[in-house]
Design an enzyme around this catalytic site. Structure first.
Site, PDB file in Angstrom:
ATOM      1  N   GLY A 194      88.344  19.938   9.526  1.00  0.00           N
ATOM      2  CA  GLY A 194      88.988  19.123  10.553  1.00  0.00           C
ATOM      3  C   GLY A 194      88.097  18.000  11.055  1.00  0.00           C
ATOM      4  N   CYS A 195      86.833  18.307  11.229  1.00  0.00           N
ATOM      5  CA  CYS A 195      85.888  17.312  11.750  1.00  0.00           C
ATOM      6  C   CYS A 195      85.623  16.216  10.724  1.00  0.00           C
ATOM      7  CB  CYS A 195      84.587  17.992  12.171  1.00  0.00           C
ATOM      8  SG  CYS A 195      84.853  19.214  13.478  1.00  0.00           S
ATOM      9  N   THR A 196      85.593  16.589   9.460  1.00  0.00           N
ATOM     10  CA  THR A 196      85.410  15.597   8.405  1.00  0.00           C
ATOM     11  C   THR A 196      86.621  14.670   8.357  1.00  0.00           C
ATOM     12  OG1 THR A 196      84.004  17.080   7.134  1.00  0.00           O
ATOM     13  CG2 THR A 196      85.068  15.285   5.916  1.00  0.00           C
TER      14      THR A 196
END
Length: 155
Positions: free
Chosen positions: A43-45
């Protein structure tokens, strides 16, 4: 003391991928600060990629984008290089910024309660006032929503 919509954000300095990030150095620009849980996670990527892909449009709107997590500076430098992020990542291992923006929350992870960063984004206008916040962010479409908001800021 935490940030509040309509109030000036206290000036801060923090360690970032290319030296020190100083909020006061960006007065006169819109500052978008997005908090995310962890480098190199799906998700952060994706969130970082979305901000990266819209970076030119943020710049044209007079905005500076910066990402914040509790990861180490080395982790951030590797993540930024790997993903070709054109913006800075702030390392906040002591949670000073996380606490200022009140993004530390209890979350369920694999059936256990853990304390972590709630995915959140904040927009500070050219005068240093917090004008918008998104908390509990879902990644799809979020960076575009932030850009859409930034383009409406008049002051």
């Amino acid at each position: 003391m935490t940030v509040e919509i309509g109030k000036v954000v206290s000036p801060f300095k923090a360690t970032a991928t290319h030296g020190e990030f100083d909020l006061t150095a960006h007065k006169g620009k819109v500052v978008v600060i997005y908090f995310y849980p962890k480098d190199n996670t799906p998700g952060c990527t994706t969130e970082g990629e979305n901000f990266r892909d819209l970076h030119d449009q943020f710049s044209k709107a007079g905005a500076v984008v910066v990402g914040v997590s509790r990861d180490s500076l080395k982790s951030h430098q590797n993540f930024k290089a790997k993903m070709a992020f054109p913006f800075e990542l702030i390392s906040d291992p002591d949670e000073a910024l996380c606490l200022l923006f009140d993004v530390m929350k209890m979350k369920n992870m694999y059936g256990k309660q853990v304390r972590g960063v709630e995915r959140s984004t904040f927009v500070i206008n050219r005068k240093g006032v917090l004008v918008q916040e998104w908390r509990g962010v879902k990644v799809p479409g979020h960076a575009q929503a932030v850009l859409d908001f930034v383009t409406t800021i008049q002051d």
